[in-house]
Write an enzyme that holds these catalytic residues in place. Structure first.
Site, PDB file in Angstrom:
ATOM      1  N   SER A 102       0.855  -1.191   0.000  1.00 16.86           N
ATOM      2  CA  SER A 102       0.000   0.000   0.000  1.00 16.86           C
ATOM      3  C   SER A 102       0.888   1.238   0.000  1.00 16.86           C
ATOM      4  O   SER A 102       1.544   1.554   1.003  1.00 16.86           O
ATOM      5  CB  SER A 102      -0.903  -0.001   1.233  1.00 16.86           C
ATOM      6  OG  SER A 102      -1.641   1.198   1.300  1.00 16.86           O
ATOM      7  N   HIS A 119      -0.273  -0.812  -4.697  1.00 22.03           N
ATOM      8  CA  HIS A 119      -1.667  -0.512  -4.381  1.00 22.03           C
ATOM      9  C   HIS A 119      -1.799   0.964  -4.023  1.00 22.03           C
ATOM     10  O   HIS A 119      -1.092   1.473  -3.149  1.00 22.03           O
ATOM     11  CB  HIS A 119      -2.128  -1.374  -3.200  1.00 22.03           C
ATOM     12  CG  HIS A 119      -3.576  -1.216  -2.858  1.00 22.03           C
ATOM     13  ND1 HIS A 119      -4.557  -1.979  -3.452  1.00 22.03           N
ATOM     14  CD2 HIS A 119      -4.207  -0.400  -1.982  1.00 22.03           C
ATOM     15  CE1 HIS A 119      -5.730  -1.643  -2.951  1.00 22.03           C
ATOM     16  NE2 HIS A 119      -5.545  -0.675  -2.059  1.00 22.03           N
ATOM     17  N   ASP A 154      -4.520   3.971  -2.872  1.00 18.70           N
ATOM     18  CA  ASP A 154      -5.833   4.286  -2.310  1.00 18.70           C
ATOM     19  C   ASP A 154      -6.224   5.720  -2.651  1.00 18.70           C
ATOM     20  O   ASP A 154      -5.524   6.662  -2.285  1.00 18.70           O
ATOM     21  CB  ASP A 154      -5.818   4.120  -0.788  1.00 18.70           C
ATOM     22  CG  ASP A 154      -5.789   2.661  -0.365  1.00 18.70           C
ATOM     23  OD1 ASP A 154      -6.602   1.889  -0.878  1.00 18.70           O
ATOM     24  OD2 ASP A 154      -4.954   2.300   0.490  1.00 18.70           O
ATOM     25  N   MET A 200      -9.194   8.459  -2.054  1.00 21.62           N
ATOM     26  CA  MET A 200     -10.356   8.760  -1.210  1.00 21.62           C
ATOM     27  C   MET A 200     -10.829  10.182  -1.488  1.00 21.62           C
ATOM     28  O   MET A 200     -10.025  11.059  -1.805  1.00 21.62           O
ATOM     29  CB  MET A 200      -9.983   8.632   0.270  1.00 21.62           C
ATOM     30  CG  MET A 200      -9.303   7.338   0.645  1.00 21.62           C
ATOM     31  SD  MET A 200      -8.868   7.299   2.403  1.00 21.62           S
ATOM     32  CE  MET A 200      -7.504   6.145   2.380  1.00 21.62           C
ATOM     33  N   HIS A 235      -7.504   1.668  -5.927  1.00 15.92           N
ATOM     34  CA  HIS A 235      -8.714   1.413  -5.143  1.00 15.92           C
ATOM     35  C   HIS A 235      -9.459   2.735  -5.003  1.00 15.92           C
ATOM     36  O   HIS A 235      -9.031   3.628  -4.272  1.00 15.92           O
ATOM     37  CB  HIS A 235      -8.304   0.851  -3.770  1.00 15.92           C
ATOM     38  CG  HIS A 235      -9.443   0.592  -2.847  1.00 15.92           C
ATOM     39  ND1 HIS A 235      -9.247   0.320  -1.512  1.00 15.92           N
ATOM     40  CD2 HIS A 235     -10.787   0.558  -3.045  1.00 15.92           C
ATOM     41  CE1 HIS A 235     -10.424   0.136  -0.931  1.00 15.92           C
ATOM     42  NE2 HIS A 235     -11.369   0.283  -1.840  1.00 15.92           N
ATOM     43  N   MET A 274     -12.050   4.743  -3.526  1.00 19.18           N
ATOM     44  CA  MET A 274     -13.011   4.915  -2.432  1.00 19.18           C
ATOM     45  C   MET A 274     -13.673   6.275  -2.617  1.00 19.18           C
ATOM     46  O   MET A 274     -13.511   7.200  -1.816  1.00 19.18           O
ATOM     47  CB  MET A 274     -12.296   4.814  -1.076  1.00 19.18           C
ATOM     48  CG  MET A 274     -11.846   3.407  -0.737  1.00 19.18           C
ATOM     49  SD  MET A 274     -10.932   3.311   0.819  1.00 19.18           S
ATOM     50  CE  MET A 274      -9.265   3.519   0.199  1.00 19.18           C
ATOM     51  N   MET A 310     -12.427  -5.999   2.033  1.00 17.97           N
ATOM     52  CA  MET A 310     -11.974  -5.154   3.126  1.00 17.97           C
ATOM     53  C   MET A 310     -12.213  -5.867   4.453  1.00 17.97           C
ATOM     54  O   MET A 310     -13.336  -6.251   4.769  1.00 17.97           O
ATOM     55  CB  MET A 310     -12.729  -3.816   3.116  1.00 17.97           C
ATOM     56  CG  MET A 310     -12.569  -2.983   1.860  1.00 17.97           C
ATOM     57  SD  MET A 310     -10.856  -2.481   1.555  1.00 17.97           S
ATOM     58  CE  MET A 310     -10.534  -1.482   3.020  1.00 17.97           C
ATOM     59  N   GLY A 341     -11.012   3.704   4.705  1.00 19.45           N
ATOM     60  CA  GLY A 341     -10.787   5.123   4.933  1.00 19.45           C
ATOM     61  C   GLY A 341      -9.700   5.455   5.930  1.00 19.45           C
ATOM     62  O   GLY A 341      -9.201   6.580   5.939  1.00 19.45           O
ATOM     63  N   ASP A 377      -7.617  -6.768   1.909  1.00 18.12           N
ATOM     64  CA  ASP A 377      -7.087  -5.442   2.242  1.00 18.12           C
ATOM     65  C   ASP A 377      -7.513  -5.056   3.660  1.00 18.12           C
ATOM     66  O   ASP A 377      -8.699  -5.045   3.972  1.00 18.12           O
ATOM     67  CB  ASP A 377      -7.617  -4.409   1.240  1.00 18.12           C
ATOM     68  CG  ASP A 377      -6.984  -3.034   1.405  1.00 18.12           C
ATOM     69  OD1 ASP A 377      -6.068  -2.896   2.242  1.00 18.12           O
ATOM     70  OD2 ASP A 377      -7.410  -2.109   0.693  1.00 18.12           O
ATOM     71  N   GLY A 435       0.355  -3.228   4.396  1.00 20.78           N
ATOM     72  CA  GLY A 435       0.541  -1.920   5.011  1.00 20.78           C
ATOM     73  C   GLY A 435       1.441  -2.009   6.212  1.00 20.78           C
ATOM     74  O   GLY A 435       2.459  -2.722   6.200  1.00 20.78           O
TER      75      GLY A 435
END
Length: 216
Positions: A8, A33, A35, A37, A66, A68, A137, A142, A173, A195
């Site tokens: 991540s 990966h 993320d 958001m 990903h 979100m 998940m 978040g 994840d 992570g």
């Protein structure tokens, strides 16, 4: 068969990002990966398009994104143009998730969905026919550093059973510790987002950690 191990990049050291990418690739990372958001679908902000562009430019391995965010259909083309090879969306955040998944495939990337701990398999089962990878998940999306929610194991077990009916890659994840990776790998999961629970901020080298995770 090797595990898919996807660091991540939200947890990486941005003071030396290029070196981080090179070290992780040499250590045996399978993908990167990212993320994204929006502060609306999830109550936080993550990485952005500039981060994605830079990592895609440097990386020699595939980058998965990903999303979100609400209304991901408005952004999938941009992220694929930047170089993303896998795109995960949350079905709850999209008015027409099947349309978005078909668009991702049409644009040349792998269509994926991400399911939250509170998302029932029954509610997304029909969508799976348009999905090639599913990101499960094990924590609420978040925030980093959350604890693994044990009831999610039942969901993983049921998804593994569905693999007999359709080709489906199962990624995990959230709170992916070595113990949890071993457990869910033996259950039938294909890969894990790494992570702070397993990879970043440790005394051991990335190579030692990834070699150990492949061996457990």
């Amino acid at each position: 068969m090797l595990k898919i191990l996807s660091p991540s990049m939200m947890c990486a050291d941005y003071g030396c990002l290029k070196e981080e990418i090179n070290r992780l690739e040499k250590a045996g990372a399978t993908r990167f990966h990212i993320d994204i958001m929006d502060g609306s679908y999830v109550p936080n902000f993550g990485m952005g398009m500039q981060d994605t562009e830079l990592i895609c430019q440097i990386a020699q391995i595939p980058v998965e994104v990903h999303l979100m965010i609400k209304n991901p259909i408005n952004y999938v083309e941009r992220f694929i143009a930047l170089g993303a090879k896998v795109i995960y969306i949350h079905p709850e955040a999209d008015v027409h998730p099947v349309r978005t998944l078909l668009e991702i495939k049409k644009l040349g990337a792998v269509p994926g969905i991400s399911i939250n701990p509170g998302t029932s398999l029954e509610s997304i089962k029909d969508i799976l026919y348009y999905t090639e990878s599913i990101l499960v998940m094990t924590v609420n999306p978040g925030f980093a550093g959350q604890k693994f929610l044990k009831p999610v194991k039942n969901k993983v077990e049921n998804l593994v059973a569905l693999k007999k009916e359709m080709p489906l890659e199962i990624m995990i994840d959230g709170a992916c510790s070595p113990e949890m990776i071993k457990d869910l790998w033996e259950m039938g999961a294909d890969g894990f987002v790494l992570g702070t629970s397993a990879l970043f901020g440790k005394k051991e080298s990335y190579s030692d950690i990834i070699n150990h995770l492949q061996a457990v």
